[in-house]
Design an enzyme around this catalytic site. Structure first.
Site, PDB file in Angstrom:
ATOM      1  N   VAL A 166       0.838  -1.196   0.000  1.00 33.32           N
ATOM      2  CA  VAL A 166       0.000   0.000   0.000  1.00 33.32           C
ATOM      3  C   VAL A 166       0.870   1.241   0.000  1.00 33.32           C
ATOM      4  O   VAL A 166       1.717   1.407   0.874  1.00 33.32           O
ATOM      5  CB  VAL A 166      -0.919   0.014   1.242  1.00 33.32           C
ATOM      6  CG1 VAL A 166      -1.881   1.177   1.177  1.00 33.32           C
ATOM      7  CG2 VAL A 166      -1.660  -1.306   1.383  1.00 33.32           C
ATOM      8  N   CYS A 167       0.638   2.151  -0.938  1.00 29.74           N
ATOM      9  CA  CYS A 167       1.499   3.320  -1.057  1.00 29.74           C
ATOM     10  C   CYS A 167       1.399   4.254   0.146  1.00 29.74           C
ATOM     11  O   CYS A 167       2.394   4.756   0.623  1.00 29.74           O
ATOM     12  CB  CYS A 167       1.156   4.103  -2.324  1.00 29.74           C
ATOM     13  SG  CYS A 167       2.073   5.653  -2.490  1.00 29.74           S
ATOM     14  N   PHE A 168       0.189   4.492   0.635  1.00 29.57           N
ATOM     15  CA  PHE A 168       0.025   5.555   1.617  1.00 29.57           C
ATOM     16  C   PHE A 168       0.228   5.101   3.063  1.00 29.57           C
ATOM     17  O   PHE A 168      -0.177   5.785   3.985  1.00 29.57           O
ATOM     18  CB  PHE A 168      -1.337   6.229   1.449  1.00 29.57           C
ATOM     19  CG  PHE A 168      -1.342   7.220   0.317  1.00 29.57           C
ATOM     20  CD1 PHE A 168      -0.837   8.499   0.494  1.00 29.57           C
ATOM     21  CD2 PHE A 168      -1.794   6.862  -0.928  1.00 29.57           C
ATOM     22  CE1 PHE A 168      -0.802   9.407  -0.538  1.00 29.57           C
ATOM     23  CE2 PHE A 168      -1.764   7.763  -1.975  1.00 29.57           C
ATOM     24  CZ  PHE A 168      -1.269   9.048  -1.780  1.00 29.57           C
TER      25      PHE A 168
END
Length: 276
Positions: free
Chosen positions: A147-149
């Site tokens: 997950v990027c965030f």
């Protein structure tokens, strides 16, 4: 003052968005256009994955379809991003441009100063994330999730200790392409639904962690900030940070045909999107 092109694409499909970013890179590498700053949105909302991500390992593709999301593999690295209630920016500029430092990290910082100025323009006390321990630096090399965030990395933008923008960069044909998401709102449940987790316990940990690590603009202000207002603020931010003038630009019919061909042959093609 140096003039760069300003392209405001509006909401477009996932495959079109990635095809146009690559097309702009190609045209700039050939000297056909000056540097470009572009803003765009996604219709429908889309999950984009980093160039090297493995779909079968990281992504619940059935959930992507159930949520009615678009799906595309970016030409840039990094982790998966849910492009929903946001604007996305891209910057296309030659590696040899006098404003661009030689190192990837420092060029990232210079470009991201435009984002910093944009957040300040919106009245937010933003600052750069710089990992301050060896452990944090090591985490960036081996991120704990797809997950990027879930965590900020070098020179990404942070407000109140939480990540507000995620960016990725590639360099091809002597040109830098940096693009990233500026969150207006974040649907954590939708985001979590499209990822695979080793266990329900791991998913629950991420559910609790996300609100502590990432935040959207409209949770930081007393009023809703529109897409238009956001674009205007970041346009001014890039102009100020890079000391440039942005000149609105519309693609020609010939250029649109080029983008459509690239979209059809690459970014709308399963061979590209499921290559890993």
């Amino acid at each position: 003052m140096e003039k760069w092109l300003y392209v405001n694409s509006g909401p477009r499909s996932a495959s079109y968005n990635m095809a146009l970013d690559e097309a702009l890179l190609n045209w700039h590498s050939e000297g056909l256009i000056p540097p470009v700053i572009r803003f765009y949105e996604w219709a429908p909302a889309t999950l984009s994955i980093g160039y090297f991500q493995k779909v079968a390992r990281d992504i619940d593709y059935e959930a992507v379809k159930e949520n009615g999301l678009g799906f595309v593999r970016r030409p840039t690295g990094g982790r998966a991003v849910l492009h929903d209630q946001e604007i996305t920016y891209s910057v296309i500029v030659s590696e040899s441009h006098p404003k661009m430092p030689a190192t990837v990290t420092e060029a990232y910082r210079v470009i991201s100063e435009g984002l910093l100025e944009g957040f300040i323009d919106l009245g937010l006390e933003a600052y750069f994330s710089v990992p301050d321990t060896e452990e944090k630096k090591a985490d960036l090399k081996k991120p704990k999730s797809a997950v990027c965030f879930d965590a900020p990395s070098w020179y990404e933008l942070v407000v109140a200790g939480k990540k507000v923008a995620g960016s990725a960069q590639t360099r091809q044909k002597g040109v830098i392409l940096q693009h990233g998401a500026i969150l207006l709102a974040l649907d954590e449940e939708k985001l979590l639904s499209v990822f695979k987790f080793e266990s329900e316990e791991q998913k629950e940990k991420m559910r609790k962690k996300l609100p502590e690590k990432a935040v959207a603009i409209n949770r930081l202000t007393d009023r809703a900030i529109s897409v238009t207002e956001c674009k205007e603020a970041f346009t001014r931010g890039f102009e100020k940070a890079l000391n440039i003038e942005l000149v609105p630009y519309e693609l020609t019919a010939e250029q649109e045909a080029y983008v459509a061909a690239l979209e059809r042959e690459k970014y709308a093609n399963d061979e590209w999107n499921f290559k890993f």
